[in-house]
Design a protein around this motif. Structure first.
Motif, PDB file in Angstrom:
ATOM      1  N   ILE A 161     -69.117 -31.004 -41.897  1.00 54.64           N
ATOM      2  CA  ILE A 161     -70.267 -31.127 -42.810  1.00 54.64           C
ATOM      3  C   ILE A 161     -69.752 -31.839 -44.058  1.00 54.64           C
ATOM      4  N   GLY A 162     -70.279 -33.030 -44.296  1.00 54.85           N
ATOM      5  CA  GLY A 162     -69.840 -33.862 -45.419  1.00 54.85           C
ATOM      6  C   GLY A 162     -69.292 -35.173 -44.905  1.00 54.85           C
ATOM      7  N   ARG A 163     -69.601 -36.258 -45.611  1.00 59.21           N
ATOM      8  CA  ARG A 163     -69.160 -37.591 -45.175  1.00 59.21           C
ATOM      9  C   ARG A 163     -68.562 -38.385 -46.327  1.00 59.21           C
ATOM     10  N   VAL A 196     -62.862 -36.810 -48.005  1.00 55.60           N
ATOM     11  CA  VAL A 196     -62.690 -35.685 -47.079  1.00 55.60           C
ATOM     12  C   VAL A 196     -63.411 -35.913 -45.738  1.00 55.60           C
ATOM     13  N   SER A 215     -76.395 -34.723 -45.905  1.00 57.74           N
ATOM     14  CA  SER A 215     -77.603 -34.132 -46.502  1.00 57.74           C
ATOM     15  C   SER A 215     -78.893 -34.529 -45.779  1.00 57.74           C
ATOM     16  N   LYS A 216     -78.840 -35.590 -44.968  1.00 55.61           N
ATOM     17  CA  LYS A 216     -80.049 -36.015 -44.250  1.00 55.61           C
ATOM     18  C   LYS A 216     -80.060 -35.509 -42.803  1.00 55.61           C
ATOM     19  N   GLY A 253     -69.349 -28.951 -50.989  1.00 53.08           N
ATOM     20  CA  GLY A 253     -69.358 -28.792 -52.445  1.00 53.08           C
ATOM     21  C   GLY A 253     -70.489 -27.899 -52.907  1.00 53.08           C
ATOM     22  N   ARG A 254     -70.888 -26.926 -52.047  1.00 56.91           N
ATOM     23  CA  ARG A 254     -71.936 -25.975 -52.438  1.00 56.91           C
ATOM     24  C   ARG A 254     -71.465 -24.560 -52.104  1.00 56.91           C
ATOM     25  N   PHE A 256     -72.352 -22.103 -48.790  1.00 51.64           N
ATOM     26  CA  PHE A 256     -73.385 -22.849 -48.069  1.00 51.64           C
ATOM     27  C   PHE A 256     -73.438 -22.465 -46.577  1.00 51.64           C
ATOM     28  N   ASN A 264     -65.668 -24.345 -55.342  1.00 50.64           N
ATOM     29  CA  ASN A 264     -66.858 -24.191 -56.177  1.00 50.64           C
ATOM     30  C   ASN A 264     -66.701 -22.940 -57.041  1.00 50.64           C
ATOM     31  N   THR A 312     -53.315 -29.550 -49.615  1.00 52.33           N
ATOM     32  CA  THR A 312     -53.577 -30.895 -50.138  1.00 52.33           C
ATOM     33  C   THR A 312     -52.386 -31.352 -50.985  1.00 52.33           C
TER      34      THR A 312
END
Ligand code: NAP
Length: 282
Positions: A163-165, A169, A189-190, A209-210, A213, A231, A265
């Motif tokens: 989840i995330g593009r 990351v 998000s879409k 980043g939520r 979530f 977060n 990281t």
């Protein structure tokens, strides 16, 4: 109870190996050197830069920190990058992002010598990652792959949902999973039917980043859950993208926040700096 994939424990093992390699390299006359540039006074960026500098020193590497004022111009920043590109003591250059809005991030990344681009953000390194023929891997996805390896979790044949593009990351994560023979779905998000897609994941990587979530109803029984998020919750406490309390009982393995992906990281940044320094011997 799920296996806790501890970035603290795994990064300590990785750093121990790096420190030994640094020692060996020093005996051949090369001390790996990392230069970190920070512009402005963003508190989170200052914390990250501080811990990168401390880790460098802890592992016996050479460290330079450039703290530039908010008023720094593009020309001044590019001139510093150019100077560091030519400096033989420096094998890795990192410009802490995000930069103040008036500065051109892309121009700065483009200006870093690709052979010293230890964040692997330069277009040349991004292209190499796509081809699977790379010098450096971006630190966060590389740290996640290292955690999986250390925990004997093989992505081969598994369905990995990211989840995330983001360029930092999500996208490189998807690519590394693909190179590891996972079947990969990238959500954003879409994305429609996010819950159903996530519920099909054998390995779920959350880089949204939520806070909290990812909830239990998005996770398949026995899944491996990797939480990249950093977060603050409603009480200002550091938390990930995953609602750890509800998700942990459902999965087979999970990374905590803090003490998960974050320490990996930094360890991978040190690995990249070492790799770059080793290449000067050839
Ligand atoms: P980013 O650039 O803001 O990207 C967030 C991604 O999440 C975007 O692709 C976005 O989709 C997607 N997204 C947002 N809301 C969504 C929703 N409702 N449903 C599905 N997808 C959604 O963030 P990033 O730089 O990748 O970082 C992600 C998180 O990881 C942050 O918390 C960051 O602090 C953390 N992080 C941690 C480390 C570490 O070392 N632990 C390193 C880097 C980042 P769109 O593309 O459609 O907008």
């Amino acid at each position: 109870m799920a296996q806790l994939i501890s970035g603290k424990v795994i990064s300590a093992a990785v750093k121990e190996r790096i420190a030994a390699e640094v020692e060996a390299l020093k005996s051949q006359g090369v001390t790996p050197g990392l230069a970190v540039i920070i512009v402005g006074t963003d508190p989170a960026s200052q914390v990250y830069v501080g811990s990168k500098e401390r880790t460098c020193i802890e592992l016996g590497m050479y460290s330079e920190k450039y703290e530039l004022p908010e008023s720094t111009t593009n020309e001044e920043l590019l001139a510093l990058v150019e100077k560091l590109n030519k400096d033989d003591k420096i094998h890795g250059i990192l410009c802490q992002l995000p930069l103040p809005r008036h500065l051109d991030e892309k121009a700065v990344i483009d200006a870093i010598d690709p052979s010293k681009d230890v964040d692997a953000f330069h277009v040349q390194n991004v292209g190499k990652i796509m081809l699977g023929d790379y010098d450096f891997l971006p630190c966060t996805p590389a740290g996640i792959m290292e955690m999986l390896k250390f925990s004997d979790i093989d992505p081969c044949g598994k369905h990995c949902v990211v989840i995330g593009r983001s360029n930092i990351v999500g996208k490189p994560m998807a690519m590394l999973m693909l190179h590891a023979n996972a079947t990969v779905t990238v959500c954003h998000s879409k994305t429609q039917n996010l819950k159903e897609i996530c519920r099909n994941a054998d390995i779920l990587v959350a880089a949204v980043g939520r806070a909290k979530f990812v909830t239990a109803d998005m996770v398949k029984d026995g899944a491996v859950v990797i939480d990249v998020g950093m977060n603050r919750d409603e009480n200002g406490k550091l938390c990930g993208d995953v609602d750890f309390a509800s998700v942990e009982p459902k999965c087979s393995a999970i990374t905590p926040v803090p003490g998960g992906v974050g320490p990996m990281t930094i360890a991978m940044l040190m690995q990249n700096t070492l790799t770059s320094a080793k290449r000067t011997l050839k």
